[in-house]
Design a protein around this motif. Structure first.
Motif, PDB file in Angstrom:
ATOM      1  N   ASN A  94       0.809  -1.226   0.000  1.00  0.00           N
ATOM      2  CA  ASN A  94       0.000   0.000   0.000  1.00  0.00           C
ATOM      3  C   ASN A  94       0.844   1.278   0.000  1.00  0.00           C
ATOM      4  OD1 ASN A  94      -2.339  -1.465  -0.178  1.00  0.00           O
ATOM      5  ND2 ASN A  94      -2.854  -1.289   1.998  1.00  0.00           N
ATOM      6  N   VAL A  95       2.123   1.150  -0.386  1.00  0.00           N
ATOM      7  CA  VAL A  95       2.945   2.314  -0.701  1.00  0.00           C
ATOM      8  C   VAL A  95       3.028   2.375  -2.230  1.00  0.00           C
ATOM      9  CG1 VAL A  95       5.197   3.419  -0.505  1.00  0.00           C
ATOM     10  CG2 VAL A  95       4.258   2.134   1.429  1.00  0.00           C
ATOM     11  N   PHE A  96       2.541   3.460  -2.812  1.00  0.00           N
ATOM     12  CA  PHE A  96       2.359   3.525  -4.257  1.00  0.00           C
ATOM     13  C   PHE A  96       3.142   4.682  -4.899  1.00  0.00           C
ATOM     14  CE2 PHE A  96      -1.651   1.824  -2.547  1.00  0.00           C
ATOM     15  CZ  PHE A  96      -1.793   0.665  -3.293  1.00  0.00           C
ATOM     16  N   TYR A 133      -6.724   4.399  -6.241  1.00  0.00           N
ATOM     17  CA  TYR A 133      -8.103   4.860  -6.072  1.00  0.00           C
ATOM     18  C   TYR A 133      -8.921   3.871  -5.244  1.00  0.00           C
ATOM     19  CZ  TYR A 133     -12.523   7.073  -7.375  1.00  0.00           C
ATOM     20  OH  TYR A 133     -13.731   7.711  -7.343  1.00  0.00           O
ATOM     21  N   GLU A 134      -8.775   2.595  -5.548  1.00  0.00           N
ATOM     22  CA  GLU A 134      -9.543   1.575  -4.830  1.00  0.00           C
ATOM     23  C   GLU A 134      -9.049   1.380  -3.403  1.00  0.00           C
ATOM     24  OE1 GLU A 134      -9.319  -1.876  -7.305  1.00  0.00           O
ATOM     25  OE2 GLU A 134     -10.845  -1.137  -8.741  1.00  0.00           O
ATOM     26  N   ALA A 135      -7.731   1.414  -3.221  1.00  0.00           N
ATOM     27  CA  ALA A 135      -7.175   1.182  -1.879  1.00  0.00           C
ATOM     28  C   ALA A 135      -7.466   2.339  -0.938  1.00  0.00           C
ATOM     29  CB  ALA A 135      -5.664   0.956  -1.984  1.00  0.00           C
ATOM     30  N   ALA A 136      -7.649   3.545  -1.475  1.00  0.00           N
ATOM     31  CA  ALA A 136      -7.774   4.738  -0.641  1.00  0.00           C
ATOM     32  C   ALA A 136      -9.180   4.976  -0.109  1.00  0.00           C
ATOM     33  CB  ALA A 136      -7.329   5.963  -1.435  1.00  0.00           C
ATOM     34  N   GLN A 137     -10.181   4.372  -0.707  1.00  0.00           N
ATOM     35  CA  GLN A 137     -11.558   4.679  -0.330  1.00  0.00           C
ATOM     36  C   GLN A 137     -11.804   4.447   1.166  1.00  0.00           C
ATOM     37  OE1 GLN A 137     -13.759   5.946  -2.812  1.00  0.00           O
ATOM     38  NE2 GLN A 137     -11.813   5.943  -3.917  1.00  0.00           N
ATOM     39  N   GLY A 138     -12.178   5.529   1.858  1.00  0.00           N
ATOM     40  CA  GLY A 138     -12.517   5.429   3.275  1.00  0.00           C
ATOM     41  C   GLY A 138     -11.339   5.181   4.199  1.00  0.00           C
ATOM     42  N   LYS A 139     -10.109   5.394   3.701  1.00  0.00           N
ATOM     43  CA  LYS A 139      -8.922   5.061   4.485  1.00  0.00           C
ATOM     44  C   LYS A 139      -8.133   6.324   4.859  1.00  0.00           C
ATOM     45  CE  LYS A 139      -9.707   0.665   4.093  1.00  0.00           C
ATOM     46  NZ  LYS A 139      -8.883  -0.188   3.247  1.00  0.00           N
ATOM     47  N   HIS A 140      -7.110   6.121   5.708  1.00  0.00           N
ATOM     48  CA  HIS A 140      -6.163   7.193   6.039  1.00  0.00           C
ATOM     49  C   HIS A 140      -5.100   7.230   4.939  1.00  0.00           C
ATOM     50  CE1 HIS A 140      -7.839   7.828  10.023  1.00  0.00           C
ATOM     51  NE2 HIS A 140      -7.777   6.524  10.259  1.00  0.00           N
ATOM     52  N   VAL A 141      -4.950   8.381   4.278  1.00  0.00           N
ATOM     53  CA  VAL A 141      -4.053   8.501   3.128  1.00  0.00           C
ATOM     54  C   VAL A 141      -3.022   9.600   3.394  1.00  0.00           C
ATOM     55  CG1 VAL A 141      -3.885   9.037   0.666  1.00  0.00           C
ATOM     56  CG2 VAL A 141      -5.849   7.741   1.534  1.00  0.00           C
ATOM     57  N   VAL A 158       2.421  -4.701   5.881  1.00  0.00           N
ATOM     58  CA  VAL A 158       1.415  -3.758   5.391  1.00  0.00           C
ATOM     59  C   VAL A 158       1.596  -2.417   6.097  1.00  0.00           C
ATOM     60  CG1 VAL A 158      -1.048  -3.289   5.093  1.00  0.00           C
ATOM     61  CG2 VAL A 158      -0.198  -5.641   4.952  1.00  0.00           C
ATOM     62  N   LEU A 159       1.547  -1.325   5.338  1.00  0.00           N
ATOM     63  CA  LEU A 159       1.736   0.020   5.875  1.00  0.00           C
ATOM     64  C   LEU A 159       0.719   0.344   6.973  1.00  0.00           C
ATOM     65  CD1 LEU A 159       3.123   2.879   5.473  1.00  0.00           C
ATOM     66  CD2 LEU A 159       1.177   3.396   3.987  1.00  0.00           C
ATOM     67  N   THR A 160       1.207   0.973   8.057  1.00  0.00           N
ATOM     68  CA  THR A 160       0.306   1.444   9.125  1.00  0.00           C
ATOM     69  C   THR A 160       0.528   2.914   9.475  1.00  0.00           C
ATOM     70  OG1 THR A 160       1.867   0.689  10.830  1.00  0.00           O
ATOM     71  CG2 THR A 160       0.093  -0.849  10.180  1.00  0.00           C
ATOM     72  N   VAL A 209      -2.695   4.063   3.300  1.00  0.00           N
ATOM     73  CA  VAL A 209      -2.181   4.216   1.937  1.00  0.00           C
ATOM     74  C   VAL A 209      -1.206   5.382   1.920  1.00  0.00           C
ATOM     75  CG1 VAL A 209      -2.781   4.877  -0.435  1.00  0.00           C
ATOM     76  CG2 VAL A 209      -4.239   3.280   0.814  1.00  0.00           C
ATOM     77  N   CYS A 210      -0.074   5.191   1.237  1.00  0.00           N
ATOM     78  CA  CYS A 210       0.899   6.279   1.061  1.00  0.00           C
ATOM     79  C   CYS A 210       1.236   6.373  -0.418  1.00  0.00           C
ATOM     80  CB  CYS A 210       2.165   5.999   1.867  1.00  0.00           C
ATOM     81  SG  CYS A 210       3.447   7.272   1.681  1.00  0.00           S
ATOM     82  N   ILE A 211       1.171   7.605  -0.962  1.00  0.00           N
ATOM     83  CA  ILE A 211       1.495   7.842  -2.359  1.00  0.00           C
ATOM     84  C   ILE A 211       2.741   8.702  -2.426  1.00  0.00           C
ATOM     85  CG2 ILE A 211       0.686   8.774  -4.551  1.00  0.00           C
ATOM     86  CD1 ILE A 211      -2.103   8.386  -2.420  1.00  0.00           C
ATOM     87  N   LEU A 212       3.750   8.219  -3.121  1.00  0.00           N
ATOM     88  CA  LEU A 212       4.993   8.969  -3.298  1.00  0.00           C
ATOM     89  C   LEU A 212       4.887   9.829  -4.544  1.00  0.00           C
ATOM     90  CD1 LEU A 212       7.613   6.141  -2.562  1.00  0.00           C
ATOM     91  CD2 LEU A 212       6.610   7.779  -0.960  1.00  0.00           C
ATOM     92  N   GLY A 213       4.805  11.146  -4.328  1.00  0.00           N
ATOM     93  CA  GLY A 213       4.752  12.082  -5.450  1.00  0.00           C
ATOM     94  C   GLY A 213       5.979  12.962  -5.411  1.00  0.00           C
ATOM     95  N   VAL A 214       7.136  12.354  -5.542  1.00  0.00           N
ATOM     96  CA  VAL A 214       8.406  13.055  -5.333  1.00  0.00           C
ATOM     97  C   VAL A 214       9.213  13.186  -6.631  1.00  0.00           C
ATOM     98  CG1 VAL A 214       8.589  12.502  -2.898  1.00  0.00           C
ATOM     99  CG2 VAL A 214       9.430  10.852  -4.574  1.00  0.00           C
ATOM    100  N   GLY A 215       8.496  13.230  -7.751  1.00  0.00           N
ATOM    101  CA  GLY A 215       9.167  13.469  -9.016  1.00  0.00           C
ATOM    102  C   GLY A 215       9.519  12.208  -9.772  1.00  0.00           C
ATOM    103  N   VAL A 216      10.183  12.401 -10.908  1.00  0.00           N
ATOM    104  CA  VAL A 216      10.576  11.288 -11.767  1.00  0.00           C
ATOM    105  C   VAL A 216      12.038  11.422 -12.149  1.00  0.00           C
ATOM    106  CG1 VAL A 216       8.251  11.000 -12.728  1.00  0.00           C
ATOM    107  CG2 VAL A 216       9.884  12.491 -13.886  1.00  0.00           C
ATOM    108  N   VAL A 217      12.595  10.321 -12.584  1.00  0.00           N
ATOM    109  CA  VAL A 217      13.944  10.312 -13.149  1.00  0.00           C
ATOM    110  C   VAL A 217      13.829   9.830 -14.591  1.00  0.00           C
ATOM    111  CG1 VAL A 217      15.082   9.922 -10.937  1.00  0.00           C
ATOM    112  CG2 VAL A 217      14.340   7.962 -12.292  1.00  0.00           C
ATOM    113  N   PRO A 218      14.707  10.272 -15.484  1.00  0.00           N
ATOM    114  CA  PRO A 218      14.593   9.875 -16.891  1.00  0.00           C
ATOM    115  C   PRO A 218      14.798   8.376 -17.080  1.00  0.00           C
ATOM    116  CG  PRO A 218      16.651  11.057 -16.494  1.00  0.00           C
ATOM    117  CD  PRO A 218      15.837  11.196 -15.256  1.00  0.00           C
TER     118      PRO A 218
END
Length: 527
Positions: free
Chosen positions: A241-243, A255-263, A334-336, A350-359
């Motif tokens: 659940n780290v995406f 989208y599915e994992a996040a419904q009703g959860k702590h994000v 599993v992430l807590t 759920v944790c989403i990593l939005g920390v950029g991209v590399v080529p």
């Protein structure tokens, strides 16, 4: 055929445009050098009304996302989008303008004429990457008469799709956001090898090797593999659940994992906050963590960053800024929790990593194709690499940007620019020498609020804002010395498209022009 009245001659001035409705269909009427032209009234990208855009020297620019169309031919000249506009004949009689030949008025798009493969042409052009740069490159080759074999190699299992929608409409199905359908590629003999990864390129033998060890020979090569989501060197990043978000499958899982959860979203990037906007109201809690002071600080500046922070906070998003990340904790894999440097613990299902991209250029190491220290491919104004017949475009390249004082090589990771790279690359591969001359243009949408941005504002030293940040409705001018280097707006159309038009002409907006009035300089957009 009965001619249909559009308007009186006096209703439209030279260098002006007017939207006219015929049988419920929008037509854009333009007067250019005392001649009249009629084209489809909606942008072929997302359907924006072109009458609200910017017209200059026979080119109309979309007010939403900056696509440009020639009003005489309807052809698309800058992007995003793939299709051109339908054109219609008009006639002037007794001071009135009539539609002479309406054709199919309900059609808002037109595919430029394209050739097909001819068995007598033994050349093979390979395009690596399944994004817009490769799609536009393939279509440009067919539009310019290349009748050889065209092969797009994509590591993704789906047809090329509209990637910006992934963070804005996360439940989108791949087929619903495909740039073209399967039939289109078949009709124009464009092969797409889905689910195939190129692992190496041999420029001496002119071959690419796939993951399954198969080799393909090429006469000319275009590389546009895009970026790979950046990970973080912290404990727990491999927990369930780290995406990261890159593909439709990623978006669906998040989208599915996040419904009703702590994000928890790590990073207040455009991707991170667009995801937050999409998930807000559907989750139990939503937190954003970043080390900077306000979102978008480096790109949009402190004051506008605060506007976006408030938009999110009003929807229940909690920010943890100036905050470092310590680790991700879990139980039984599993992430807590997300733990910050100051030991703050955030509950996280759920944790989403939005920390950029590399080529995505690792497969090019040792190939002889020149890479920068950061892994970007270096190209010239024709998008050719240091190797003859090898071109590159999109997020992976550093290319000379014509609006910088010394044509500095820069990396621009915009959807619009990737399209234009495909067009320029395709024309040069087809033997039509073409320089890259496009002004960067991007947009973001959060909670129904859309910001447009054009120019190259890296290193700006001042921001002059007109409008009301509380509303919010504003035009922001980013300056470096005496020059405006970038313009952003919210609910202030078409000022960003107008700025892009002026910059495209090679002109500058001066700081003195916009200190008191944001619109004075637009008078220079003349024909």
């Amino acid at each position: 055929m009965t001619q249909q009245l559009l308007c009186n001659v006096d209703d439209i001035q030279d260098g002006g445009m007017k939207e006219v409705e015929i049988d419920g269909n929008k037509i854009l009427l333009v007067q250019e050098c005392e001649q009249y032209y009629a084209v489809g009234g909606k942008c072929s990208h997302y359907g924006a009304p072109l009458a609200n855009g910017s017209l200059c020297k026979g080119v109309v620019r979309c007010p939403w996302h900056g696509a440009c169309f020639d009003v005489k031919t309807g052809d698309i000249e800058d992007f995003p989008g793939l299709d051109s506009l339908p054109t219609y004949q008009v006639v002037v009689k007794s001071g009135k303008i009539y539609l002479k030949d309406g054709g199919n008025l309900a059609s808002t798009k037109r595919v430029k004429s394209m050739c097909r493969q001819n068995a007598d042409n033994r050349k093979t052009f390979i395009l690596i990457g399944g994004g817009p740069a490769s799609v536009v490159c393939s279509e440009t080759l067919r539009q310019e008469g290349f009748t050889g074999r065209i092969v797009i190699i994509s590591k993704e299992p789906t047809l090329p799709y509209d990637r910006p929608k992934l963070s804005k409409a996360m439940d989108s199905k791949p087929e619903a956001i495909a740039l073209r359908n399967e039939e289109f590629y078949k009709n124009y003999d464009i092969e797409i090898k889905k689910g195939h990864e190129v692992v190496s390129v041999d420029v001496k033998s002119k071959t690419v090797q796939l993951y399954d060890r198969k080799k393909l020979s090429f006469d000319s090569l275009f590389i546009a593999t895009g970026g790979k989501p950046r990970s973080l060197p912290i404990k727990g990043v491999d927990l369930q659940n780290v995406f990261t978000l890159r593909t439709p499958a990623d978006a669906k899982k998040i989208y599915e994992a996040a419904q009703g959860k702590h994000v928890v979203v790590i990073g207040s990037s455009f991707i991170g906050l667009e995801v937050a906007s999409c998930l807000a109201g559907k989750v139990k809690s939503l937190s954003v963590v970043d080390m900077i002071q306000v979102p978008f600080q480096k790109i949009l500046g402190q004051r506008i960053g605060q506007v976006f922070q408030k938009l999110h906070e009003d929807k229940g998003v909690k920010f943890h800024l100036n905050a470092g990340l310590e680790e991700l904790k879990g139980r039984e894999g599993v992430l807590t929790d997300v733990v910050l440097k100051d030991k703050t613990k955030l509950s996280a299902d759920v944790c989403i990593l939005g920390v950029g991209v590399v080529p995505g250029t690792g497969f090019l190491k040792g190939s002889g194709i020149e890479l920068s220290d950061r892994g970007f491919v270096s190209v010239n104004q024709n998008l050719e690499t240091n190797i003859k017949d090898v071109y590159a475009g999109g997020d992976i390249v550093e290319f000379p940007l014509f609006i910088t004082p010394d044509n500095s090589k820069v990396n621009i990771q915009h959807w619009q620019m990737a399209h234009q790279h495909g067009r320029v690359g395709g024309r040069n591969m087809a033997g039509i020498k073409t320089d890259i001359k496009s002004v960067p243009y991007f947009w973001t949408v959060m909670y129904g609020k859309s910001v447009r941005y054009t120019g190259y504002g890296v290193g700006f030293d001042d921001v002059i804002i007109h409008g009301d940040l509380e509303a919010p409705k504003f035009a922001a001018f980013y300056t470096k010395g005496d020059n405006v280097v970038a313009v952003a707006s919210l609910a202030y159309d078409p000022i960003v498209s107008q700025a892009a038009q002026l910059l495209t002409q090679g002109e500058q907006i001066k700081k003195s022009e916009i200190k008191d009035d944001p619109n004075t300089w637009t008078k220079r957009l003349s024909n």
